[in-house]
Every structure is written in C-alpha cells, then in structure tokens.
Design a protein around this motif. Sequence first.
Motif, PDB file in Angstrom:
ATOM      1  N   TYR A   1       0.859  -1.176   0.000  1.00 42.91           N
ATOM      2  CA  TYR A   1       0.000   0.000   0.000  1.00 42.91           C
ATOM      3  C   TYR A   1       0.894   1.225   0.000  1.00 42.91           C
ATOM      4  O   TYR A   1       2.074   1.138   0.317  1.00 42.91           O
ATOM      5  CB  TYR A   1      -0.890   0.021   1.250  1.00 42.91           C
TER       6      TYR A   1
ATOM      7  N   GLU B   1      -3.653   3.925  -0.242  1.00 42.62           N
ATOM      8  CA  GLU B   1      -4.283   3.165  -1.327  1.00 42.62           C
ATOM      9  C   GLU B   1      -3.537   1.864  -1.553  1.00 42.62           C
ATOM     10  O   GLU B   1      -2.333   1.764  -1.327  1.00 42.62           O
ATOM     11  CB  GLU B   1      -4.282   3.989  -2.623  1.00 42.62           C
TER      12      GLU B   1
ATOM     13  N   TYR C   1      -3.440  -5.486  -9.197  1.00 40.98           N
ATOM     14  CA  TYR C   1      -2.744  -4.212  -9.184  1.00 40.98           C
ATOM     15  C   TYR C   1      -3.730  -3.056  -9.271  1.00 40.98           C
ATOM     16  O   TYR C   1      -4.798  -3.165  -9.881  1.00 40.98           O
ATOM     17  CB  TYR C   1      -1.800  -4.103 -10.388  1.00 40.98           C
ATOM     18  N   ALA C   2      -3.337  -1.938  -8.687  1.00 41.29           N
ATOM     19  CA  ALA C   2      -4.088  -0.717  -8.916  1.00 41.29           C
ATOM     20  C   ALA C   2      -3.916  -0.310 -10.376  1.00 41.29           C
ATOM     21  O   ALA C   2      -2.861  -0.554 -10.976  1.00 41.29           O
ATOM     22  CB  ALA C   2      -3.555   0.394  -8.000  1.00 41.29           C
ATOM     23  N   ASP C   3      -4.945   0.304 -10.943  1.00 42.84           N
ATOM     24  CA  ASP C   3      -4.881   0.704 -12.351  1.00 42.84           C
ATOM     25  C   ASP C   3      -3.695   1.627 -12.617  1.00 42.84           C
ATOM     26  O   ASP C   3      -3.087   1.580 -13.686  1.00 42.84           O
ATOM     27  CB  ASP C   3      -6.177   1.403 -12.759  1.00 42.84           C
TER      28      ASP C   3
END
Length: 125
Positions: free
Chosen positions: A38, A47, A60-62
């Motif tokens: 994070y 996030e 994964y985060a975009d």
Amino acid sequence: QVQLVESGGGLVQAGGSLRLSCVASGNILSIDGVMGWYRQAPGKQMELVARITSGGSANYADSVKGRYTISRDNIKNTVYLQMTSLKPEDTAVYYCNADQVRTPFGAGFHLDDYWGQGTQVTVSS
C-alpha cells in the motif's frame, strides 16, 4: 512477535526503477493470506498498490498496471515490489501488509494481520 520490515526505498529520477522488499520475521508458521503493498502520499489516503495470494495470484491498482510487479517467496516469508517507469506521482510512503499470519498459540495457532513501518519512495521530475 511478528515484524514486517520493508527496504529498498529511496530517491530516483522519473523513469527509473526501484525494488522494494518486505520480510516477515518472528515465530511464523505460515502466511496463509494475501501479502500486499500500500502507499500513502502526503495529504492523500492510503491506497492499495498491489497484492498477491499465497498461490501467486496478483492484483494491481490501475495506476501501476504494466509498471509494477509483485512477487512473493512463501519459504522466506517475503514479498517484493519491482517498480519501473516511475513517475513523480508514485512518490509516497510504501507499506507492506501480511494477512492471516499463522503463529503458534498454546496447543493451536493464531491468525493475525500485520503491517510494516513503511519505506519512503521519492521520484523526482
């Protein structure tokens, strides 16, 4: 006592790369759940960056897809984050998390969730 210790942060120019490591130590039988990274930038909420199951399935985060790669060594209780093509907006404190860490408890075991102290990543433009 279980500890998660991150390393590998630092200052890098935009376009550069860094590799973060997080080692879980202590009387650990296994880490049954997800391990993840994070981040929290100044003035922003924490996030999720990436997470990986014990079986190796990753999300994964975009904002980091195609640039970051998470991996995990279940024997070493370690999770890694390879970061490439870094951008100034990636600047943040990066935290490691381990879920469902199994430790001995009496005749059985205990499951708990742990966080590292964080490592600073700064990307200059």
